[in-house]
Design a protein around this motif. Structure first.
Motif, mmCIF file in Angstrom:
data_model
loop_
_atom_site.group_PDB
_atom_site.id
_atom_site.type_symbol
_atom_site.label_atom_id
_atom_site.label_comp_id
_atom_site.label_asym_id
_atom_site.label_seq_id
_atom_site.Cartn_x
_atom_site.Cartn_y
_atom_site.Cartn_z
ATOM 1 N N SER A 102 28.974 34.592 38.415
ATOM 2 C CA SER A 102 27.974 34.058 39.345
ATOM 3 C C SER A 102 27.668 35.020 40.477
ATOM 4 O O SER A 102 26.500 35.200 40.847
ATOM 5 C CB SER A 102 28.450 32.707 39.903
ATOM 6 N N ASP A 118 30.577 28.809 48.908
ATOM 7 C CA ASP A 118 30.975 27.602 48.186
ATOM 8 C C ASP A 118 30.740 27.849 46.701
ATOM 9 O O ASP A 118 29.631 28.178 46.287
ATOM 10 C CB ASP A 118 30.156 26.404 48.664
ATOM 11 N N SER A 119 31.779 27.693 45.888
ATOM 12 C CA SER A 119 31.713 28.043 44.475
ATOM 13 C C SER A 119 30.616 27.291 43.732
ATOM 14 O O SER A 119 29.817 27.889 43.008
ATOM 15 C CB SER A 119 33.068 27.764 43.820
ATOM 16 N N GLN A 122 27.167 28.350 44.941
ATOM 17 C CA GLN A 122 26.845 29.698 44.490
ATOM 18 C C GLN A 122 26.388 29.683 43.034
ATOM 19 O O GLN A 122 25.392 30.314 42.680
ATOM 20 C CB GLN A 122 28.051 30.621 44.652
ATOM 21 N N ASN A 145 37.875 32.546 39.089
ATOM 22 C CA ASN A 145 37.074 33.330 40.027
ATOM 23 C C ASN A 145 37.594 34.762 40.003
ATOM 24 O O ASN A 145 38.555 35.100 40.682
ATOM 25 C CB ASN A 145 37.178 32.746 41.443
ATOM 26 N N THR A 147 37.062 37.661 41.326
ATOM 27 C CA THR A 147 36.414 38.434 42.377
ATOM 28 C C THR A 147 37.099 39.785 42.567
ATOM 29 O O THR A 147 38.218 40.012 42.106
ATOM 30 C CB THR A 147 36.413 37.664 43.713
ATOM 31 N N ILE A 257 31.834 34.914 45.187
ATOM 32 C CA ILE A 257 32.630 34.188 44.213
ATOM 33 C C ILE A 257 32.116 34.554 42.825
ATOM 34 O O ILE A 257 30.913 34.571 42.584
ATOM 35 C CB ILE A 257 32.521 32.672 44.458
ATOM 36 N N ASN A 259 32.581 33.197 39.406
ATOM 37 C CA ASN A 259 32.933 32.287 38.316
ATOM 38 C C ASN A 259 32.223 32.755 37.045
ATOM 39 O O ASN A 259 31.036 33.071 37.082
ATOM 40 C CB ASN A 259 32.510 30.856 38.633
#
Length: 324
Positions: A102, A118-119, A122, A145, A147, A257, A259
């Motif tokens: 994402s 905010d996951s 996002q 996540n 990252t 983030i 994901n």
């Protein structure tokens, strides 16, 4: 200063050598015995790509094996290259789907400069914008996540007194010779990479203190502490724990983030809506801890991505009955 057991060091070096062979070989799914979990995708044909680092290759193999188990004919083009080659291949129709993140979609593909911390928000913003602007559909997201982060040998972190990226920025001002960094090429060019990180934290790192290395080498060189003290890592990578590295806190929340999700053209999704039903139960199981274990089996233990993917899918009951 703490010392690591020689046994662990030799094991990791051997595993790294094995990883170069197994991951670069692209892992044909032919090695995995055919199984059947349903016929929702019978008659469908998909070309599946992936990026060229361990986690994305594992995810690509998961998709290959899962869709075949549900009746699809699959062409395996995992380990296709970096972000740009996969995205271009998706847009051109060379491949039908690959796993994207994402944060990468938001920053790289949609050209935003500020991540959403905010996951869920996002992912929603990325998926909606990519569909509207580019007709790319996102199926997901995973809980994992993956990252970016900077890591350092744990004993060196204690010696330098660094726990956060702000600490690194302060160190760059007071002891610039200590701030040597190992990164991969893509991280050197991305907006969510070194340039943006340096700007956010107000630190200047001279080019002669930055080493561009292959992803796996970044970890081993960071562990050695000779080429660099700090290394770019992925937070779901199993080598972080295996090598005893300390991940530094991104206290200014610079990194987006990330994901993971399956990306495909909207026309493909419209033609095969059953993809959502097939993929979502698997996506829901892929959290940080699971991905760390799968990645470690390849990067630390030297196993093949196809086997690791098939073992996990089988253990979770996603491959159905063996057809052999």
């Amino acid at each position: 200063m703490l010392s690591r057991p020689l046994r662990q060091t030799f094991t990791l070096l051997a595993a790294a050598a094995l990883t170069v062979t197994t991951v670069s070989a692209c892992g044909s799914a032919d090695a995995v015995e055919a199984s059947s979990a349903g016929n929702e995708l019978a008659g469908a044909k998909f070309v599946i790509g992936s990026k060229d680092f361990t986690e994305n290759i594992v995810l690509g193999n998961i998709a290959v094996q899962l869709l075949k188990a549900h009746g699809a004919e699959v062409v395996d083009k995992t380990n296709l290259g970096g972000t740009v080659p996969n995205r271009k291949a998706l847009e051109s129709g060379e491949i039908d789907l690959y796993w994207e993140y994402s944060g990468t979609g938001w920053i790289e593909h949609l050209k935003n400069t500020t991540p959403i911390q905010d996951s869920a928000k996002q992912f929603k913003a990325t998926a909606e914008a990519d569909l509207q602007k580019n007709k790319i559909h996102w199926i997901g997201p995973t809980p994992l996540n993956n990252t970016y982060a900077l890591a350092i040998r744990s004993e060196k972190a204690k010696e330098l007194g660094v726990k956060t990226l702000s600490d690194v920025a302060e160190l760059a001002r007071t002891k610039p010779q200590e701030v040597t960094v190992c990164i991969e090429t893509e991280f050197s060019t991305r907006d969510d990479g070194l340039s943006g990180l340096s700007k956010t934290y107000g630190m200047t790192i001279p080019k002669d203190r930055v080493s561009l290395l292959d992803t796996g080498v970044v970890y081993t060189e960071t562990d050695k502490g000779q080429t660099c003290n700090f290394g770019e890592v992925f937070t779901t990578d199993g080598r972080i724990a295996a090598l005893g590295l300390t991940v530094l806190e991104d206290d200014k929340k610079f990194f987006p983030i990330y994901n993971a999700a399956v990306t495909l053209r909207q026309e493909t999704y419209d033609k095969y809506p059953a993809l959502e039903k097939v993929l979502q139960p698997v996506i829901a199981k892929l959290d940080d801890a699971t991905m760390q274990r799968l990645n470690a089996r390849i990067d630390v233990d030297g196993e093949e991505p196809t086997k690791v993917s098939a073992d996990w899918l089988g253990k979770e009951g996603f491959l159905g009955a063996d057809k052999s």
